[in-house]
Structures are given as structure tokens and as C-alpha cells.
Design a protein around this motif. Structure first.
Motif, short mmCIF file in Angstrom:
data_model
loop_
_atom_site.label_atom_id
_atom_site.label_comp_id
_atom_site.label_asym_id
_atom_site.label_seq_id
_atom_site.Cartn_x
_atom_site.Cartn_y
_atom_site.Cartn_z
N THR A 5 0.72 -1.08 0.00
CA THR A 5 -0.04 -0.19 0.03
C THR A 5 0.98 1.30 0.14
O THR A 5 0.59 2.33 -0.85
N TRP A 6 1.97 1.19 0.83
CA TRP A 6 2.54 2.48 0.98
C TRP A 6 3.93 2.71 0.52
O TRP A 6 4.37 3.94 0.35
N LEU A 7 4.42 1.64 -0.24
CA LEU A 7 5.84 1.77 -0.62
C LEU A 7 5.64 2.70 -2.20
O LEU A 7 6.82 3.69 -2.14
N LEU A 8 4.71 2.62 -2.78
CA LEU A 8 4.70 3.64 -4.01
C LEU A 8 4.60 5.16 -3.60
O LEU A 8 5.45 5.92 -4.06
N PRO A 9 3.68 5.67 -2.87
CA PRO A 9 3.51 6.93 -2.39
C PRO A 9 4.85 7.28 -1.89
O PRO A 9 5.46 8.44 -2.15
N PHE A 10 5.33 6.77 -0.95
CA PHE A 10 6.46 7.18 -0.07
C PHE A 10 7.76 7.16 -1.06
O PHE A 10 8.64 8.23 -0.93
N THR A 11 7.71 6.24 -2.16
CA THR A 11 8.99 6.07 -3.00
C THR A 11 8.86 7.49 -3.66
O THR A 11 10.02 8.07 -4.13
N LEU A 12 7.78 7.79 -4.28
CA LEU A 12 7.72 8.81 -5.11
C LEU A 12 7.91 10.27 -4.52
O LEU A 12 8.72 10.97 -5.19
N LEU A 13 7.41 10.34 -3.26
CA LEU A 13 7.80 11.58 -2.32
C LEU A 13 9.22 11.72 -2.45
O LEU A 13 9.83 12.75 -2.50
N ALA A 14 9.91 10.78 -1.85
CA ALA A 14 11.39 10.69 -1.73
C ALA A 14 12.04 10.97 -2.96
O ALA A 14 12.89 11.94 -2.91
N THR A 15 11.70 10.32 -4.09
CA THR A 15 12.35 10.28 -5.22
C THR A 15 12.43 11.88 -5.88
O THR A 15 13.28 12.41 -6.26
N ALA A 16 11.26 12.25 -5.83
CA ALA A 16 10.82 13.70 -6.34
C ALA A 16 11.68 14.86 -5.47
O ALA A 16 11.88 15.74 -6.04
N THR A 17 11.62 14.37 -4.26
CA THR A 17 12.45 15.54 -3.12
C THR A 17 13.84 15.43 -3.65
O THR A 17 14.64 16.61 -3.88
N LEU A 18 14.33 14.13 -3.81
CA LEU A 18 15.73 14.21 -4.19
C LEU A 18 16.33 14.74 -5.60
O LEU A 18 17.16 15.45 -5.54
N ILE A 19 15.32 14.51 -6.47
CA ILE A 19 15.56 15.14 -7.51
C ILE A 19 15.50 16.86 -7.73
O ILE A 19 16.06 17.55 -8.36
N ALA A 20 14.53 17.29 -6.85
CA ALA A 20 13.92 18.52 -6.78
C ALA A 20 15.39 19.43 -6.46
O ALA A 20 15.52 20.68 -7.17
N PHE A 21 16.30 19.00 -5.34
CA PHE A 21 17.34 19.86 -5.15
C PHE A 21 18.52 20.19 -6.20
O PHE A 21 18.79 21.42 -6.54
N HIS A 305 -6.06 5.86 2.62
CA HIS A 305 -6.82 5.65 3.84
C HIS A 305 -8.53 5.26 3.60
O HIS A 305 -9.29 4.11 3.90
N PHE A 306 -8.92 6.23 2.86
CA PHE A 306 -10.51 6.17 2.73
C PHE A 306 -10.84 5.65 1.29
O PHE A 306 -12.06 5.47 1.16
N ASP A 307 -9.96 5.13 0.59
CA ASP A 307 -10.15 4.39 -0.70
C ASP A 307 -9.60 2.76 -0.80
O ASP A 307 -10.27 1.95 -0.79
N THR A 308 -8.15 2.90 -0.42
CA THR A 308 -7.31 1.61 -0.78
C THR A 308 -7.91 0.76 0.50
O THR A 308 -7.83 -0.52 0.24
N GLY A 352 -9.53 -3.29 -0.40
CA GLY A 352 -10.19 -1.99 -0.62
C GLY A 352 -10.99 -1.77 -2.09
O GLY A 352 -11.49 -2.72 -2.46
N ASN A 353 -11.42 -0.55 -2.24
CA ASN A 353 -12.42 -0.27 -3.32
C ASN A 353 -11.47 -0.28 -4.72
O ASN A 353 -10.67 0.69 -4.93
N LEU A 354 -11.91 -1.39 -5.46
CA LEU A 354 -11.22 -1.36 -6.44
C LEU A 354 -11.94 -1.05 -8.17
O LEU A 354 -11.68 -1.21 -8.90
N GLU A 355 -13.06 -0.38 -7.65
CA GLU A 355 -13.87 0.02 -8.60
C GLU A 355 -13.20 1.30 -9.50
O GLU A 355 -12.72 2.07 -8.93
N SER A 364 -2.71 0.73 -4.72
CA SER A 364 -2.69 2.00 -4.02
C SER A 364 -2.44 3.06 -4.96
O SER A 364 -2.59 4.35 -4.74
N ALA A 365 -2.17 2.75 -6.42
CA ALA A 365 -1.67 3.43 -7.26
C ALA A 365 -2.65 4.54 -7.68
O ALA A 365 -2.40 5.51 -7.90
N GLY A 366 -3.93 4.11 -7.80
CA GLY A 366 -5.03 5.25 -8.26
C GLY A 366 -5.43 6.37 -7.35
O GLY A 366 -5.34 7.35 -7.53
N ALA A 367 -5.40 5.64 -5.76
CA ALA A 367 -5.53 6.90 -4.84
C ALA A 367 -4.44 7.69 -4.64
O ALA A 367 -4.50 8.93 -4.69
#
Length: 608
Positions: A5-21, A305-308, A352-355, A364-367
Motif C-alpha cells: 500500500t505505502w511503498l509507492l507513495p513514499f518512494t515517489l515523494l522521496a524520489t521527487a524530493t531528491l531530484i528537486a534539489f 485511507h478512505f479508498d484503498t 479496498g475499493n477496486l471500482e 494504492s496507485a489509483g488513490a
């Protein structure tokens, strides 16, 4: 399950932050003109550089450029039937649809009242869509750069046309090329061919002709990889296909989905840090970045939390219940409505909600995408936003309402600057000291311009939403009654005003070709209304913010004293957090209650 559930969003946030500097350092290097162009580029730069401009000249150039862009884009779509790269003979869109599409793409909104694969030729996709994907994204970037120069008191705000050249040639083109290569490698088409006719494995799966022959399947292709790269990097969001980033050609694999999502994050992240670098206020930039990061992380966690992590309430068991509604015919003025118990469906919902979700990307990619695409005003979608659980759908709306959780290229930081000015002004009034920002005293003129720029956004959302909700324009267009139908209308105008472009699909807003015998009956009303909202919400805040920065930057610097509010501390960060939270709540809490919150706590099937 936690990692899934959480690996994708946290990896994206960390990677984007590292690239931003490092990227922010490169952006500063380019926009401050510290590079040495190649001889051929130097000659071209001299031709586009019309000389130093003050804020009025810069703003005028921006508006004139957009006017020319509007005319060019309108002609491309209007002349589509007679242009090359149109072997399928696609005809002209309805005039209202052309107006809406041109306004939408030239303002970095890309709200689409059409499906590109069905209605646009490859010529239009290239010279209308892809061209605007580059140019519209660069305009917001240039506006922020001009504001930074004004705030630091430069004699000139630069030159708009030279800034456009720098952004497109030195920033967008090389990075877009890199991402396009990644998308081609992952399976996105990249061709001038328009379509393939394919014989299906099951004969007749596509129907039969009048003579009984099996119809082939039409596979639409085109320069998809190039489109996708700039669509995401420019936080544009408009799709080559109607299904946008949920389509297997725009987003073939989980790897392409990661780079799709990352692409729309890196420039918004880096621009905030560029703001601090160009002002010589690095710690101030870090504080602003941290505030935005906290808000973005909160919206991602909320949506997941409210979807996945929650089942689709339409499939679950519901007990019998009663609720009371106003009723004029009743002696008490109220009517009690009884709802019977509803049995749950035998659907496994442990994921979770897969519709409306594409499972090839992960649970968790959709959420995650839904929260991020509105936080950075991209508007691309890799899942059906209309299928989010009601409370999950609230987070994307908040991202568009506040419109400063990094936001698009430049515009997010411009919107955050408005909150900064207002927050400092309120803090100064509370302690009885003249408010200052960057050593310059904030006067009544600057506050008025900030308030005007800030209030345009809620006015352009709330007024048309109320109008359409009270008339047949909205009632006939919604596909769901009650609170969800209201949310569809609210989301559409929120997306238009935020220059986002995503939508709660289901609204009847498509006219299609001008010779379409069965357009949506309210399509023209939606085309014109959202188009006007897009125009006002795009240009009024930009011009007001440029003027505000010019007036503030022209003032003499005040000496730093004991009563000066430092802008590089945790205290300032909390002040900014509180300002955004309180102002945002005052502006949008009532419509949130009428829409997704009412749907969550309302009758079956979406009871809390």
C-alpha cells in the motif's frame, strides 16, 4: 499489505524530493541567465529578446502571446478536416467544443470535453495538443520567474519571450525527450500512423457488417510517447486517449506509471526551491517546501485511507435505518424515510475499493495518483475519479480548492505567495506591527491585490456551481442524483478554476463533431461556462500577483529588528499552515458538506 500500500507513495515523494534539489539549482542557473548558449542558440536568443521589461510590459507580452496562441490553436482545430495526418477523415469539432478546448489547453488546464482518440487527428494532436503542452506550461513558469525578480527589486523583470525560450529549449525539451524514451521502451506508441485494423481472435467480437462479415478492431495510435512525456512534465494532464493515463498505450506498465507520476512532481517541487535560491532566501524556500510537503502527504494518506483501505460501500451490507428530510406537506415540516436492510454482495474487498482501478499499477496507485494529480494541478488520471469513495474524493477537491500544494509550474508557488502575504499581514495586525516580507513593508495596495487574486478562485468555483445546480444546465447533465451529482458539478468547476483538468466523469458535457446528431443537450452551456472560468482563473491571479510583487519589490528595505517576523523558522511554517487551513476552511467547508461529506453520511449505499 503495508508495503504493497505505502511503498509507492513514499518512494515517489522521496524520489521527487531528491531530484528537486539539483534540478532547482539548474533552473536557477538557466533563469538567471548564467549559462553560455551555443552560437546558433545565441543568435536565436537575440532575435526573441526584445529588451528589458517592467511589470506592465511583461504582463502585456504574456497576454498578447496568449491571444496569438488562442487564434493559432482555434484555427488548427477548425481546419482539422482539411489538414494532413487525417486518413480517417475526422471532421470539425463543434464551435463551443473548440472554444473550450483551446482555452483549456492554452492555460495549462487541459479539461477535455472530448476523447482525443475519437475526435482529433494526429495533426491536431501534434500542432494543437503537444504544442500547447509545452507552451502553456512555460507561461506559468515565466510568470513565477518575473515575480521573483520583482520581489528582489531587479530593475527589470526580464523579457517574457526570452524566458519562454529558456524554459522550452533548455528545460522542457531535453527532460521531455528523456521521459519519452522511457515511455517508448515501456510500450507507448510513437508513430505518425493513425490506426491499425486488427482481426480479433474471436471472430465477430466487434460486430458484423451488413453483408455478415466480421468487423475488424480499430487500434488508434500516434505520437503517444511524446504527448505523454510533456503531458506529465508540464502538469498539463490532457490525454491522447479518452481514458488518459489509465489507457495501456499511454501508461503500459507499473514502471511507466511510476515515471508518469514522478514526471508531474519534479518541476513543481523544484520550482519552490528555485524560489528560495533566486531570492537568496534558501531557508525560507525550505520552510515553504516543507509546508507544501506536509499538505501533500496528508492528502495522499487521506485518499489511500478512505479508498484503498476501505471497501466500496455499494457492495457491503447495510442495516435498516431511517432518516428525516424536510417536507412541506407534513404538519411538522419533516418526513421520516425508512430504508430497508440491504444484503452485501459476495465480493472480496480485502484490497479496498477496486471500482475503476487499473490493477496492473498496484492497489494504492489509483488513490496516490488521484491525490498527486490535483495537488500539482496536473489533471491526468490513471483511475476513475468518479469511483473514489466519497471521503477519498474530498482530498483531490481540497488539493484543487487550496491550489498551493506545490501546484503547477509556477502557479502553485504564486498561490502560496498570496497566502504568505495575507498570513504575514494578519500576524502583523495581531501584534500591532507593520507587516513585512523580504524586508519590504506590506501596504494596503499589496494586500488588496493579494486578496483579489486569492478570491477569484473560490468565486469562479462557487458561483457557477450554484448556478448550474439550480438550473437544468446542471440537473440534466449529472449522471447521479443527490450529493454525488452535486459533487460532479462542484468537481468540474473546481478543476476548471484550478487549471487542473481532471473530472468526475459522468457529466453530459460532450458535443463532439459539429455534425453530431446527438450531442449532450447541455454541452454548449458547460463548454462556455468552464471556458470562461478557466480564462478568468488563469490570468487575473497571475496579473494581480505580478503587480503585487512589483509594487512590493520597489519599496525600500526596512532594517531587521527584534519585532521582525522571520520567514525561515518553524514559527513561520506554522503560521503559513494555519493561514491556509483557516482560509481554506472558511471558503470551501460549506460545499464540502453539501458534496462528498453529505454523500458519506447520507443514505445507502454511501452511508458512513
Amino acid at each position: 499489505m503495508f508495503i504493497q500500500t505505502w511503498l509507492l507513495p513514499f518512494t515517489l515523494l522521496a524520489t521527487a524530493t531528491l531530484i528537486a534539489f539539483p534540478l532547482s539549482r539548474y533552473l536557477t542557473f538557466i533563469m538567471d541567465g548564467k549559462y553560455r548558449p551555443a552560437p546558433i542558440f545565441a543568435s536565436l536568443e537575440n532575435h526573441v529578446n526584445s529588451g528589458p521589461q517592467n511589470w506592465k510590459q511583461y504582463a502585456s507580452s504574456l497576454l498578447i502571446f496568449n491571444t496569438v496562441l488562442f487564434i493559432f490553436s482555434f484555427l488548427v482545430l477548425a481546419l482539422q478536416p482539411w489538414m494532413p495526418l487525417n486518413p480517417d477523415g475526422k471532421t470539425m469539432l463543434a464551435p463551443s467544443a473548440i472554444f473550450n478546448s483551446v482555452v483549456s489547453f492554452m492555460t495549462n488546464t487541459d479539461l477535455q470535453h472530448y476523447a482525443g482518440d475519437q475526435l482529433l487527428s494526429n495533426f491536431s494532436q501534434i500542432f494543437f495538443c503537444i504544442t500547447n503542452l509545452f507552451i502553456s506550461a512555460a507561461i506559468g513558469f515565466c510568470a513565477l520567474t518575473a515575480i521573483i525578480r520583482a520581489l528582489r527589486g531587479d530593475a527589470s523583470l526580464g523579457n517574457f519571450f526570452l524566458d519562454m525560450w529558456r524554459v522550452v529549449v533548455y528545460l522542457f525539451l531535453p527532460i521531455a525527450f528523456l521521459f519519452a524514451v522511457i515511455f517508448i521502451q515501456q510500450g507507448s506508441p510513437m508513430t505518425f500512423k493513425s490506426a491499425y485494423q486488427i482481426t480479433t481472435l474471436e471472430q465477430g467480437a466487434m460486430g458484423t457488417t451488413d453483408t455478415g462479415l466480421a468487423k475488424p478492431q480499430t487500434i488508434v495510435v500516434g505520437p503517444v510517447a511524446a504527448f505523454e512525456a510533456m503531458k506529465m512534465l508540464g502538469t498539463n494532464g490532457g490525454g491522447f486517449y479518452g481514458m488518459n493515463s489509465a489507457h495501456p498505450f499511454e501508461n503500459p506498465t507499473a514502471v511507466s506509471n511510476f515515471f508518469n507520476t514522478l514526471a508531474m512532481m519534479i518541476f513543481p517541487f523544484a520550482l519552490v526551491l528555485m524560489y528560495g535560491r533566486m531570492l537568496g532566501q534558501w531557508r525560507h524556500g525550505i520552510v515553504i517546501f516543507s509546508v507544501m510537503f506536509i499538505f501533500m502527504t496528508a492528502t495522499i494518506i487521506w485518499t489511500i485511507h478512505f479508498d484503498t483501505l476501505k471497501p466500496n460501500p455499494g457492495f457491503t451490507h447495510h442495516h435498516a435505518r431511517t432518516y428525516v428530510i424536510p417536507h412541506q406537506a407534513s404538519s411538522t415540516g419533516k418526513l421520516e424515510v425508512a430504508l430497508p436492510a440491504i444484503a452485501g454482495l459476495p465480493v472480496d474487498q480485502h484490497l479496498g475499493n477496486l471500482e475503476g482501478k487499473e490493477m496492473r499499477f498496484g492497489t494504492s496507485a489509483g488513490a496516490t495518483f488521484a491525490a498527486l494529480t490535483t495537488d500539482v494541478t496536473c489533471g491526468a488520471v490513471n483511475a476513475e475519479a468518479d469511483s473514489l469513495n466519497p471521503m477519498a474524493a474530498l482530498a483531490p477537491m481540497i488539493g484543487m480548492w487550496l491550489n498551493c500544494f506545490f501546484g503547477g509550474k509556477g502557479i502553485g508557488m504564486i498561490n502560496m505567495l498570496l497566502f504568505i502575504i495575507i498570513g504575514i499581514f494578519l500576524a502583523g495586525m495581531m501584534v500591532g506591527r507593520s507587516p513585512e516580507y523580504l524586508g519590504k513593508k506590506i501596504g494596503g495596495r499589496e494586500v488588496k491585490l493579494a486578496i483579489i487574486a486569492l478570491l477569484i478562485h473560490p468565486l469562479m468555483i462557487l458561483m457557477p456551481t450554484g448556478l448550474f445546480a439550480a438550473t437544468e444546465w446542471g440537473i440534466n447533465a449529472i449522471s447521479n442524483p443527490g450529493a454525488h451529482g452535486f459533487s460532479q458539478m462542484l468537481y468540474q468547476f473546481s478543476s476548471a478554476s484550478a487549471n487542473n483538468g481532471s473530472a468526475f466523469d459522468g457529466l453530459g458535457v460532450t458535443y463532439g463533431f459539429f455534425n453530431n446528431p446527438n450531442p449532450a443537450p447541455e454541452a454548449i452551456s458547460w463548454d462556455i461556462a468552464t471556458g470562461l472560468v478557466i480564462i478568468f482563473s488563469r490570468f487575473l491571479p497571475i496579473i494581480a500577483a505580478i503587480a503585487m510583487a512589483a509594487f512590493l519589490g520597489a519599496k525600500k528595505s526596512s532594517p531587521f529588528g527584534m519585532g521582525t517576523l522571520r520567514n525561515d523558522t518553524m514559527t513561520f511554517g506554522f503560521l503559513l499552515l494555519g493561514t491556509i487551513f483557516i482560509i481554506g476552511g472558511l471558503l470551501f467547508l460549506p460545499v464540502a458538506v453539501l458534496g462528498p461529506i453529505a454523500e458519506h453520511f447520507g443514505p445507502i449505499p454511501f452511508g458512513g
